[in-house]
Design an enzyme around this catalytic site. Structure first.
Site, PDB file in Angstrom:
ATOM      1  N   ALA A 101     -29.310  27.226 -57.175  1.00  0.00           N
ATOM      2  CA  ALA A 101     -27.997  26.776 -56.935  1.00  0.00           C
ATOM      3  C   ALA A 101     -27.752  25.359 -57.367  1.00  0.00           C
ATOM      4  CB  ALA A 101     -27.063  27.472 -56.938  1.00  0.00           C
TER       5      ALA A 101
ATOM      6  N   ALA B  18     -26.045  23.537 -55.940  1.00  0.00           N
ATOM      7  CA  ALA B  18     -25.576  23.113 -54.304  1.00  0.00           C
ATOM      8  C   ALA B  18     -27.037  23.260 -54.051  1.00  0.00           C
ATOM      9  CB  ALA B  18     -24.566  23.792 -53.693  1.00  0.00           C
ATOM     10  N   CYS B  19     -28.269  23.798 -53.807  1.00  0.00           N
ATOM     11  CA  CYS B  19     -29.494  23.957 -52.167  1.00  0.00           C
ATOM     12  C   CYS B  19     -30.585  23.897 -53.648  1.00  0.00           C
ATOM     13  CB  CYS B  19     -29.173  25.646 -52.331  1.00  0.00           C
ATOM     14  SG  CYS B  19     -30.414  25.811 -50.829  1.00  0.00           S
ATOM     15  N   GLY B  20     -31.454  22.736 -53.085  1.00  0.00           N
ATOM     16  CA  GLY B  20     -32.746  22.278 -53.599  1.00  0.00           C
ATOM     17  C   GLY B  20     -33.974  23.803 -53.450  1.00  0.00           C
TER      18      GLY B  20
ATOM     19  N   CYS C  60     -33.680  27.335 -52.570  1.00  0.00           N
ATOM     20  CA  CYS C  60     -32.730  28.574 -52.502  1.00  0.00           C
ATOM     21  C   CYS C  60     -33.701  29.124 -53.585  1.00  0.00           C
ATOM     22  CB  CYS C  60     -31.729  28.309 -53.966  1.00  0.00           C
ATOM     23  SG  CYS C  60     -29.713  27.856 -53.619  1.00  0.00           S
TER      24      CYS C  60
END
Length: 265
Positions: free
Chosen positions: A111, A113-115, A117
């Site tokens: 995602a 927003a998240c490196g 995930c």
């Protein structure tokens, strides 16, 4: 049929604005977000949700910050191939690096927003980072000027309001890259730094300071990281262990220094 046409960074979308009970139809500029696959030697390694700009910088910066290659000489960008599903960035790396990559192979549907995930294990998520060594010092005024320069050089964000930026402030100005994902923006900047080679600078971020952003800075040997928002506890811990000066809540000439304050004068 291979489509290598350049995608657009912004799209026009119809919307309705409500203001004091009044409705108005209008056309709004929104940032493009699409899946971008990273392929090494023909094999898919990761899929990132990102803005399709500065793709060669993105490919190189991701490869460096993830430790897939050690330097730009080990990297070749082949092409960006567009399909109905998204983009594929095709790259070539030496067989020795590809073999190392295969050992820690992971597929991530990350995602924006998240490196981290999709990483399969705690060990993979907490990769070791190199220690940064630097005797550079910067004045508080330089930090303030750098933050202002970053805010003035975000054309995609100025048009859409939905884009992060990473900038490298150096003696001759500031180098900036934008993306819907803050990690992607930093990867693009790292790729640009690897080919343009500005020296004696520091990193400014339009977001909070997370573990992954500090890790990427360490991989790029950046000694000072400045963020306009908050740090996380583990970002502070990593910055301290890597020898990085971490500055957050940087607004004007107000800021908090969390690690290695000796570099700010």
């Amino acid at each position: 049929m291979r489509n290598t046409g350049k995608p657009q960074a912004l799209q026009m979308r119809k919307a309705i604005r409500i203001d004091v009970g009044q409705r108005t139809d209008f056309d709004d500029r929104v940032v493009e977000e699409m899946p971008i696959a990273m392929l090494y030697n023909g094999v898919s390694h990761a899929v990132m949700m990102a803005t399709p700009t500065d793709l060669e910088d993105f490919a190189l910066g991701f490869s460096l910050s993830e430790g897939i290659v050690e330097n730009p000489a080990q990297f070749s960008f082949i092409e960006a191939v567009k399909s109905d599903l998204g983009l594929s960035l095709e790259m070539a790396i030496p067989q020795s690096r590809f073999d190392l990559l295969a050992e820690r192979r992971r597929h991530i549907g990350a995602a924006s927003a998240c490196g981290l995930c999709g990483i399969e294990s705690l060990q993979a998520a907490m990769r070791p980072a190199p220690r940064v060594t630097s005797d550079q010092t910067f004045g508080v005024k330089a930090i303030s000027v750098g933050i202002q320069a970053l805010s003035e050089r975000q054309p995609l964000n100025q048009q859409s309001g939905g884009v992060h930026a990473a900038g490298y402030v150096h003696a001759n100005g500031i180098l900036v890259r934008e993306d819907v994902g803050r990690h992607n923006a930093l990867d693009k900047l790292i790729g640009a730094l690897a080919t343009q080679h500005p020296v004696d600078g520091f990193l400014v971020l339009s977001s909070r300071a997370s573990y992954e952003l500090v890790h990427k800075a360490a991989m790029a040997n950046i000694a000072v990281v400045v963020a306009i928002s908050a740090p996380t506890s583990i970002a502070i811990q990593l910055a301290d262990s890597c020898g990085i000066t971490l500055v957050c809540f940087a607004r004007g000439e107000q800021m908090n220094i969390y690690t290695h304050a000796e570099r700010l004068i």
